[in-house]
Design an enzyme around this catalytic site. Structure first.
Site, PDB file in Angstrom:
ATOM      1  N   ASP A 211       0.560  -0.928   0.075  1.00  0.00           N
ATOM      2  CA  ASP A 211       0.408   0.126   0.005  1.00  0.00           C
ATOM      3  C   ASP A 211       0.992   1.391  -0.330  1.00  0.00           C
ATOM      4  OD1 ASP A 211       0.785   0.073   2.497  1.00  0.00           O
ATOM      5  OD2 ASP A 211      -0.876  -0.458   3.395  1.00  0.00           O
TER       6      ASP A 211
ATOM      7  N   ASP B  73      -7.372  -2.541  14.630  1.00  0.00           N
ATOM      8  CA  ASP B  73      -9.414  -2.626  14.361  1.00  0.00           C
ATOM      9  C   ASP B  73      -8.683  -4.175  12.860  1.00  0.00           C
ATOM     10  OD1 ASP B  73      -7.744  -1.955  11.302  1.00  0.00           O
ATOM     11  OD2 ASP B  73      -9.027  -0.139  11.711  1.00  0.00           O
TER      12      ASP B  73
ATOM     13  N   HIS C 201      -7.564  -4.238  10.548  1.00  0.00           N
ATOM     14  CA  HIS C 201      -7.293  -4.448   9.302  1.00  0.00           C
ATOM     15  C   HIS C 201      -5.383  -5.069   8.500  1.00  0.00           C
ATOM     16  CE1 HIS C 201      -5.245  -0.247  10.282  1.00  0.00           C
ATOM     17  NE2 HIS C 201      -3.963  -1.390   9.146  1.00  0.00           N
TER      18      HIS C 201
ATOM     19  N   GLU D  51      -9.920  -2.085   5.693  1.00  0.00           N
ATOM     20  CA  GLU D  51     -10.082  -1.215   6.937  1.00  0.00           C
ATOM     21  C   GLU D  51     -11.656  -1.878   7.421  1.00  0.00           C
ATOM     22  OE1 GLU D  51      -9.162   0.236   8.706  1.00  0.00           O
ATOM     23  OE2 GLU D  51      -8.114   1.996   8.051  1.00  0.00           O
TER      24      GLU D  51
HETATM   25  C1  GLP Z   1      -0.665   0.502   8.489  1.00  0.00           C
HETATM   26  C2  GLP Z   1      -0.208  -0.093   7.535  1.00  0.00           C
HETATM   27  C3  GLP Z   1      -0.635  -1.783   7.647  1.00  0.00           C
HETATM   28  C4  GLP Z   1       0.125  -2.150   9.157  1.00  0.00           C
HETATM   29  C5  GLP Z   1      -0.369  -1.061  10.392  1.00  0.00           C
HETATM   30  C6  GLP Z   1       0.156  -1.306  11.207  1.00  0.00           C
HETATM   31  O1  GLP Z   1      -1.668   0.819   8.617  1.00  0.00           O
HETATM   32  N1  GLP Z   1      -0.730   0.046   6.146  1.00  0.00           N
HETATM   33  O2  GLP Z   1      -0.113  -2.355   7.107  1.00  0.00           O
HETATM   34  O3  GLP Z   1      -0.046  -4.035   9.015  1.00  0.00           O
HETATM   35  O4  GLP Z   1      -0.064   0.013  10.072  1.00  0.00           O
HETATM   36  O5  GLP Z   1       1.154  -0.911  11.664  1.00  0.00           O
HETATM   37  P1  GLP Z   1       2.423  -1.253  12.727  1.00  0.00           P
HETATM   38  O6  GLP Z   1       3.541  -2.380  12.389  1.00  0.00           O
HETATM   39  O7  GLP Z   1       3.328  -0.393  12.952  1.00  0.00           O
HETATM   40  O8  GLP Z   1       1.684  -1.712  14.235  1.00  0.00           O
END
Ligand code: GLP
Length: 241
Positions: free
Chosen positions: A66, A134, A136, A141
């Site tokens: 993404d 949440d 995702h 989402e």
């Molecule tokens: C973002 C990314 C996800 C990731 C999530 C969790 O929203 N788009 O791919 O898994 O954050 O992030 P973190 O690893 O910093 O907790």
């Protein structure tokens, strides 16, 4: 779905070793890569292994999950910048072979072209995932259709709040992203999801104990035939046996 509860350092070792073994046995491997703080430890291990001569990424291709809409590649909050800084600049991968969805210009077309490019490359062999609090995955989402390919997503307030720690202030967090869809992610041959920390506990509980539902996007993984969930104790703490 295999579930492994390990210390964060052990998770990083195990996941990086899986990637190194794959790359050493398949010079044409296609990696699906993620951003966020979760995979950083794995990327450090890959860079170390490259420096020690244990692996080369010269012929490897990658697709990232993404990207925020509206951030240029040189913006230090863009996921392209993140990948260069945390991995690509430290290994011998050809940057032309690394793809990150483009959040500039005709983003609808970029989204369509992205799935086509993954398919044309032969599909993702190994997909690494983090998870949002949440539930995702990538930027899919709660409420996202399980059937969506790469698309433009509105970020929830929860995700904007979670990700605000990387920005100067919450208002700076983009509200939209271009993201591989759940259907695109499910096409990967092998998937590894890493969850570390107590703020992931609810999502991990739904992922493992919950009913498959679009309210918890991560639960789609329950129907993939080659998934490993790596969780530390804190992230696993709400799972019932
Ligand atoms: C973002 C990314 C996800 C990731 C999530 C969790 O929203 N788009 O791919 O898994 O954050 O992030 P973190 O690893 O910093 O907790």
């Amino acid at each position: 779905m295999e579930v492994k509860v390990l210390k964060s350092e052990e998770i990083n070792n195990e996941v990086s070793n899986r990637i190194i073994n794959l790359v050493n046995s398949n010079k044409n491997a296609i990696l699906g890569l993620a951003t966020g703080s979760t995979p950083v430890g794995v990327y450090k291990k890959l860079a170390e292994a490259y420096k020690e001569g244990k692996v080369s990424f010269k012929t490897i291709r990658s697709f990232n999950l993404d990207e925020y809409i509206g951030l240029t590649e040189d913006n230090d909050q863009s996921y392209r910048y993140f990948m260069n800084h945390n991995l690509f600049d430290h290994i011998d991968i050809d940057k032309n072979n690394t793809k990150v969805p483009c959040g500039l210009g005709d983003v609808e077309k970029n989204a369509k072209d992205y799935d086509a490019a993954i398919d044309a490359a032969g599909g993702i062999d190994f997909q690494i995932l983090g998870i949002g609090s949440d539930g995702h995955i990538a930027f899919n989402e709660p409420g996202t259709s399980f059937n969506e390919g790469t698309h433009i997503a509105e970020l929830t307030d929860q995700t904007i709040t979670d990700n605000a720690r990387f920005f100067a202030k919450k208002e700076d967090v983009p509200t939209k992203a271009i993201t591989m869809g759940l259907a695109s992610i499910m096409k990967a041959k092998e998937i590894v999801l890493i969850a570390v920390g107590a703020n992931k506990a609810e999502a991990v509980k739904e992922l493992i104990n919950g009913k498959m539902s679009e309210d918890w996007p991560c639960t789609i993984l329950q129907k993939h035939n080659n998934v490993t969930i790596y969780a530390d104790e804190a992230a696993y703490s709400k799972v019932t046996k």
